[in-house]
Write a protein that holds these residues in place. Structure first.
Motif, PDB file in Angstrom:
ATOM      1  N   ILE A  83      45.139  18.305  43.563  1.00  0.00           N
ATOM      2  CA  ILE A  83      43.904  18.829  42.988  1.00  0.00           C
ATOM      3  C   ILE A  83      42.711  18.053  43.551  1.00  0.00           C
ATOM      4  N   GLU A  84      41.613  18.757  43.868  1.00  0.00           N
ATOM      5  CA  GLU A  84      40.485  18.085  44.509  1.00  0.00           C
ATOM      6  C   GLU A  84      39.139  18.690  44.103  1.00  0.00           C
ATOM      7  N   LEU A  85      38.118  17.836  44.078  1.00  0.00           N
ATOM      8  CA  LEU A  85      36.737  18.293  44.022  1.00  0.00           C
ATOM      9  C   LEU A  85      36.339  18.736  45.427  1.00  0.00           C
ATOM     10  N   VAL A  86      35.756  19.929  45.517  1.00  0.00           N
ATOM     11  CA  VAL A  86      35.313  20.456  46.809  1.00  0.00           C
ATOM     12  C   VAL A  86      33.789  20.462  46.842  1.00  0.00           C
ATOM     13  N   VAL A  87      33.246  19.962  47.928  1.00  0.00           N
ATOM     14  CA  VAL A  87      31.799  19.954  48.146  1.00  0.00           C
ATOM     15  C   VAL A  87      31.455  21.050  49.149  1.00  0.00           C
ATOM     16  N   ALA A  88      30.492  21.900  48.798  1.00  0.00           N
ATOM     17  CA  ALA A  88      30.040  22.983  49.676  1.00  0.00           C
ATOM     18  C   ALA A  88      28.722  22.574  50.329  1.00  0.00           C
ATOM     19  N   ILE A  89      28.703  22.589  51.649  1.00  0.00           N
ATOM     20  CA  ILE A  89      27.531  22.160  52.418  1.00  0.00           C
ATOM     21  C   ILE A  89      26.581  23.342  52.649  1.00  0.00           C
ATOM     22  N   GLY A  90      25.314  23.119  52.340  1.00  0.00           N
ATOM     23  CA  GLY A  90      24.316  24.171  52.524  1.00  0.00           C
ATOM     24  C   GLY A  90      23.295  23.880  53.611  1.00  0.00           C
ATOM     25  N   LYS A  91      23.282  22.619  54.064  1.00  0.00           N
ATOM     26  CA  LYS A  91      22.339  22.206  55.110  1.00  0.00           C
ATOM     27  C   LYS A  91      23.113  21.352  56.095  1.00  0.00           C
ATOM     28  N   GLY A  92      23.115  21.751  57.350  1.00  0.00           N
ATOM     29  CA  GLY A  92      23.913  21.066  58.348  1.00  0.00           C
ATOM     30  C   GLY A  92      23.229  19.849  58.924  1.00  0.00           C
ATOM     31  N   GLY A  93      23.907  19.251  59.903  1.00  0.00           N
ATOM     32  CA  GLY A  93      23.336  18.104  60.588  1.00  0.00           C
ATOM     33  C   GLY A  93      24.412  17.165  61.100  1.00  0.00           C
ATOM     34  N   SER A  94      24.004  16.217  61.921  1.00  0.00           N
ATOM     35  CA  SER A  94      24.899  15.175  62.415  1.00  0.00           C
ATOM     36  C   SER A  94      24.279  13.818  62.146  1.00  0.00           C
ATOM     37  N   ASP A  95      25.136  12.794  62.114  1.00  0.00           N
ATOM     38  CA  ASP A  95      24.680  11.422  61.842  1.00  0.00           C
ATOM     39  C   ASP A  95      23.801  11.359  60.593  1.00  0.00           C
ATOM     40  N   ILE A  96      24.287  11.984  59.542  1.00  0.00           N
ATOM     41  CA  ILE A  96      23.549  12.020  58.273  1.00  0.00           C
ATOM     42  C   ILE A  96      23.745  10.694  57.541  1.00  0.00           C
TER      43      ILE A  96
END
Length: 231
Positions: A83-96
């Motif tokens: 079982i896991e908490l899932v995070v949905a990404i709405g804004k992309g990027g690298s080296d955040i």
């Protein structure tokens, strides 16, 4: 554009309280991110975060209040729940940077990382990838997306799983070894994150086998429950 065959539909997850759907890009998962789970898998200490992926079409999307069906997969006799908490990404990027990571979260969901443990174990022994143990069809059941605008940041709260009404897994989101902002920071060094990415953040201790006919019910504070039957 003319295709040689009809392309598959876009993987998408319903959004709670809306007629909208969240289109899925990639599905990332974090390994051994709770201390007690790391111990039950034969590891100790705070290792560097590591990641693996599942294809987007491995998702089993379960609408709010419904019970999803997951077929028992072939070539295994040791199918495990996580079982896991899932995070949905709405804004992309690298080296955040971790300090900026929360601004990239669109919402949260409850997910199951179903694992052919025998195949995964054999792959580990031979130093091979985990794909056959982790990335098979229907291996990623998930509930609807809850917008962060409604839930606020989820940094703590209970996470649990019952199988046929008996508690198997129990923990708190605040027990994550690598917190969500740190996960996003590390992951965005390896990959350019995109809107539509999902991140399964890790599972508490208590993983175990399920059988055909078992009913799984996972809960996370603020997100309700996810019900899946092994068909």
């Amino acid at each position: 554009m003319e295709y040689v065959f009809t392309p598959p539909p876009q993987a998408a997850i319903p959004v709670v309280g809306s007629q909208q759907f969240f289109p899925v890009h990639r599905v990332y998962l974090v390994g051994r991110n709770y201390v007690e789970h790391a111990k039950e898998m034969g590891h100790t200490g705070r290792e560097a975060p590591f990641f693996f992926l599942k294809p987007a079409d491995a998702l089993v999307v379960v609408p709010d209040g419904a019970t999803g069906d997951m077929p028992y997969p072939p070539l295994t006799s040791d199918l495990h729940h996580e079982i896991e908490l899932v995070v949905a990404i709405g804004k992309g990027g690298s080296d955040i940077a971790a300090a900026d990571a929360n601004a990239h979260i669109w919402g949260y969901a409850i997910g199951l990382d179903m694992t052919r443990r025998d195949l995964q174990g054999e792959a580990k022994k031979q130093g091979r990838p985990w794909d056959t143990g982790k990335g098979f069809e229907h291996s990623a059941p998930i509930g609807p997306i809850h917008p962060i605008a409604q839930t606020g940041l989820i940094e703590s709260g209970s996470i649990s799983l019952e199988v046929n009404g008996a508690r198997r897994q129990s923990g708190d989101i605040n027990q994550l070894i690598w917190k969500v902002p740190e996960i996003i920071e590390h992951l965005s060094r390896y990959f350019v994150l995109q809107p539509g990415d999902l991140i399964y953040t890790g599972t508490p201790a208590g993983v175990g086998a399920v059988q055909k006919g078992d009913l799984l019910e996972g809960t996370v504070d603020k997100l309700g429950s996810l019900r899946v039957k092994v068909a």
